[in-house]
Design a protein around this motif. Structure first.
Motif, mmCIF file in Angstrom:
data_model
loop_
_atom_site.group_PDB
_atom_site.id
_atom_site.type_symbol
_atom_site.label_atom_id
_atom_site.label_comp_id
_atom_site.label_asym_id
_atom_site.label_seq_id
_atom_site.Cartn_x
_atom_site.Cartn_y
_atom_site.Cartn_z
ATOM 1 N N VAL A 261 0.839 -1.203 0.000
ATOM 2 C CA VAL A 261 0.000 0.000 0.000
ATOM 3 C C VAL A 261 0.873 1.252 0.000
ATOM 4 N N SER B 107 1.162 3.949 -3.130
ATOM 5 C CA SER B 107 0.605 5.281 -2.856
ATOM 6 C C SER B 107 1.430 6.395 -3.495
ATOM 7 N N ARG C 230 -7.249 -0.282 3.081
ATOM 8 C CA ARG C 230 -6.251 -0.301 2.004
ATOM 9 C C ARG C 230 -5.813 1.105 1.610
ATOM 10 N N ARG C 231 -5.428 1.915 2.627
ATOM 11 C CA ARG C 231 -5.001 3.283 2.331
ATOM 12 C C ARG C 231 -3.960 3.746 3.338
#
Length: 95
Positions: free
Chosen positions: A29, A33, A88-89
Motif C-alpha cells: 500500500v 501510494s 487499504r489506504r
C-alpha cells in the motif's frame, strides 16, 4: 486478493501482532501510494494498536487493523507512516 488486507485467519484478536500477509500488504500500500520513494528502506512494520474505546465490547471485533511503519530514505531522512489495512489506504506519513 480480497477487498481488504486484514488476514482474518491469523487476526483473532485486535491486539494480535500483524501477520506476514498484513506486513506485506502494508508495504505494498505504501509503495503504490507514491508517498515514499522507490529507494526507501522499511525498518519496521508493526501493529498500530487501536484506541481503548475501540476495543470495548465483543473483544474489539470492529477495531480497524492498522500498521505503524518506520522507513529510512537514502538521504538519511526517517519517516513514520500509518497504513489502514482494513481500508487499504495510507492514513498519514510524517517526516
Amino acid at each position: 486478493m480480497s477487498s481488504t488486507y486484514v488476514d482474518q485467519r491469523t487476526a483473532m484478536h485486535p491486539l494480535d501482532p500483524l501477520s506476514a500477509t498484513e506486513i506485506e500488504a502494508a508495504v505494498e500500500v505504501l509503495r503504490e501510494s507514491g508517498r515514499v520513494s522507490d529507494e526507501v528502506r522499511f525498518v519496521s512494520v508493526a501493529l498500530d494498536e487501536p484506541l481503548k474505546d475501540q476495543l470495548d465490547g465483543a473483544n474489539g471485533a470492529g477495531a480497524e487493523r492498522r500498521a505503524f511503519v518506520v522507513l529510512r530514505e537514502p538521504v538519511g531522512k526517517t519517516l513514520e507512516a500509518v497504513v489502514s489495512l482494513s481500508e487499504r489506504r495510507v492514513v498519514g506519513v510524517e517526516h
